[in-house]
Design a protein around this motif. Structure first.
Motif, PDB file in Angstrom:
ATOM      1  N   ILE A  50       0.825  -1.136   0.028  1.00  0.00           N
ATOM      2  CA  ILE A  50      -0.118   0.019   0.070  1.00  0.00           C
ATOM      3  C   ILE A  50       0.737   1.327  -0.031  1.00  0.00           C
ATOM      4  O   ILE A  50       0.779   2.210  -0.641  1.00  0.00           O
ATOM      5  N   ALA A  51       1.996   1.198   0.856  1.00  0.00           N
ATOM      6  CA  ALA A  51       2.847   2.526   0.933  1.00  0.00           C
ATOM      7  C   ALA A  51       3.460   2.511  -0.393  1.00  0.00           C
ATOM      8  O   ALA A  51       3.734   3.701  -0.874  1.00  0.00           O
ATOM      9  N   GLY A  52       3.845   1.504  -0.842  1.00  0.00           N
ATOM     10  CA  GLY A  52       4.498   1.739  -2.397  1.00  0.00           C
ATOM     11  C   GLY A  52       3.845   2.262  -3.316  1.00  0.00           C
ATOM     12  O   GLY A  52       4.045   3.174  -4.352  1.00  0.00           O
ATOM     13  N   THR A  53       2.635   1.778  -3.368  1.00  0.00           N
ATOM     14  CA  THR A  53       1.596   2.219  -4.335  1.00  0.00           C
ATOM     15  C   THR A  53       1.204   3.810  -4.235  1.00  0.00           C
ATOM     16  O   THR A  53       1.265   4.507  -5.099  1.00  0.00           O
ATOM     17  N   LEU A  54       0.971   4.120  -2.923  1.00  0.00           N
ATOM     18  CA  LEU A  54       0.595   5.466  -2.579  1.00  0.00           C
ATOM     19  C   LEU A  54       1.886   6.713  -3.068  1.00  0.00           C
ATOM     20  O   LEU A  54       1.521   7.420  -3.867  1.00  0.00           O
ATOM     21  N   LEU A  55       3.094   6.199  -2.763  1.00  0.00           N
ATOM     22  CA  LEU A  55       4.108   7.036  -2.987  1.00  0.00           C
ATOM     23  C   LEU A  55       4.707   6.886  -4.568  1.00  0.00           C
ATOM     24  O   LEU A  55       4.755   7.888  -5.100  1.00  0.00           O
ATOM     25  N   GLY A  56       4.228   5.566  -5.019  1.00  0.00           N
ATOM     26  CA  GLY A  56       4.441   5.693  -6.684  1.00  0.00           C
ATOM     27  C   GLY A  56       3.500   6.394  -7.401  1.00  0.00           C
ATOM     28  O   GLY A  56       3.959   7.103  -8.299  1.00  0.00           O
ATOM     29  N   LEU A  57       2.161   6.551  -7.029  1.00  0.00           N
ATOM     30  CA  LEU A  57       1.277   7.391  -7.557  1.00  0.00           C
ATOM     31  C   LEU A  57       1.437   8.935  -7.357  1.00  0.00           C
ATOM     32  O   LEU A  57       1.483   9.731  -8.333  1.00  0.00           O
ATOM     33  N   ALA A  58       2.206   9.256  -6.175  1.00  0.00           N
ATOM     34  CA  ALA A  58       2.444  10.790  -5.790  1.00  0.00           C
ATOM     35  C   ALA A  58       3.543  11.124  -6.747  1.00  0.00           C
ATOM     36  O   ALA A  58       3.546  12.341  -7.366  1.00  0.00           O
ATOM     37  N   CYS A  59       4.578  10.221  -6.756  1.00  0.00           N
ATOM     38  CA  CYS A  59       5.760  10.744  -7.736  1.00  0.00           C
ATOM     39  C   CYS A  59       5.162  10.464  -9.076  1.00  0.00           C
ATOM     40  O   CYS A  59       5.789  11.285  -9.800  1.00  0.00           O
ATOM     41  N   GLY A  60       4.515   9.743  -9.482  1.00  0.00           N
ATOM     42  CA  GLY A  60       4.237   9.619 -10.811  1.00  0.00           C
ATOM     43  C   GLY A  60       3.411  10.821 -11.213  1.00  0.00           C
ATOM     44  O   GLY A  60       3.592  11.487 -12.416  1.00  0.00           O
ATOM     45  N   PHE A  61       2.443  11.201 -10.305  1.00  0.00           N
ATOM     46  CA  PHE A  61       1.427  12.305 -10.874  1.00  0.00           C
ATOM     47  C   PHE A  61       2.301  13.792 -10.853  1.00  0.00           C
ATOM     48  O   PHE A  61       2.311  14.739 -11.502  1.00  0.00           O
ATOM     49  N   LEU A  62       3.452  13.844  -9.700  1.00  0.00           N
ATOM     50  CA  LEU A  62       4.304  14.836  -9.889  1.00  0.00           C
ATOM     51  C   LEU A  62       4.768  15.012 -11.011  1.00  0.00           C
ATOM     52  O   LEU A  62       5.017  16.182 -11.761  1.00  0.00           O
ATOM     53  N   ALA A  63       5.683  13.865 -11.390  1.00  0.00           N
ATOM     54  CA  ALA A  63       6.372  13.873 -12.862  1.00  0.00           C
ATOM     55  C   ALA A  63       5.297  14.337 -13.933  1.00  0.00           C
ATOM     56  O   ALA A  63       5.738  15.156 -14.864  1.00  0.00           O
ATOM     57  N   ARG A  64       4.080  14.031 -13.971  1.00  0.00           N
ATOM     58  CA  ARG A  64       3.122  14.318 -15.119  1.00  0.00           C
ATOM     59  C   ARG A  64       3.025  15.745 -14.996  1.00  0.00           C
ATOM     60  O   ARG A  64       2.713  16.512 -15.882  1.00  0.00           O
ATOM     61  N   TRP A  65       2.747  16.419 -13.726  1.00  0.00           N
ATOM     62  CA  TRP A  65       2.586  17.742 -13.573  1.00  0.00           C
ATOM     63  C   TRP A  65       3.627  18.570 -14.255  1.00  0.00           C
ATOM     64  O   TRP A  65       3.446  19.618 -14.840  1.00  0.00           O
TER      65      TRP A  65
END
Length: 205
Positions: A174-189
């Motif tokens: 769960i932690a990896g998924t949430l951190l991966g999403l956060a970093c992925g969306f940051l990169a997209r932004w």
């Protein structure tokens, strides 16, 4: 009904022992293989190479940096939790060993909540898949199927080799998924702030 921490811990112990005992002739070797992160370094390198092949260098660099940031955050967060919560790994727990826990690797550090392997694997899977999805020309369904299967196998292997409780692994996923999403969306932004790529005839790509 609200379960106490001790009841949750006992359920986790039984679930871990049940999963750890599921094996046959070849599963031990398979699980040990998936558990060894250095084995997968060539895969990480290939992912980075393909990102640069599929996108312009600026977007590829941002995507690669987001994956590296995910790794760093997953690893450091897991270490912070391990030292702060100080939950013994099952391989260091006398009860678990006496109940037949199979230990297929070295015992490692004392504490195991939550699993850094599970967090890193799912963080890498999520952030790298999101990175590839910035290339709109392909869907990358095949990559998604492989990378999430890989992340699940890496995570489950930590139970099978006796290094983590099932709960350690679940929280790590769960932690990896949430951190991966956060970093992925940051990169997209960040990518959205870059000027649009243009083709040779001057039209937006």
């Amino acid at each position: 009904m609200i379960l106490s921490w001790q009841q949750i811990h006992e359920i986790d112990q039984q679930a871990t022992l049940a999963l750890n005992s599921l094996h046959c002739g070849f599963t031990d070797s398979v699980m040990i293989f998936f558990s060894k992160i250095p084995v997968w370094i060539p895969m990480y390198v290939l992912v980075a190479v393909f990102l640069f092949l599929r996108m312009d260098w600026k977007r590829a660099l941002i995507a690669t940096a987001s994956i590296a940031l995910t790794f760093l955050l997953c690893d450091q967060t897991a270490n912070l939790f391990k030292e702060g919560i100080a939950r013994l790994r099952p391989c260091h727990n006398d009860f678990m060993v006496s109940e037949g826990l199979r230990i297929l690797e070295g015992k490692g550090g004392l504490y195991g909540f939550f699993s850094g392997h599970a967090a890193n694997a799912f963080g890498f899977a999520v952030s790298s898949y999101m990175a590839f999805r910035n290339d709109k020309r392909l869907k990358y369904r095949g990559y998604a199927a492989w990378i999430f299967f890989w992340a699940a196998m890496v995570s489950l292997s930590r139970i099978f080799v006796g290094k983590h409780y099932a709960g350690d692994v679940a929280v790590g996923m769960i932690a990896g998924t949430l951190l991966g999403l956060a970093c992925g969306f940051l990169a997209r932004w960040i990518m959205s702030k870059l000027p649009e790529r243009k083709t040779g005839n001057g039209e937006n790509n």
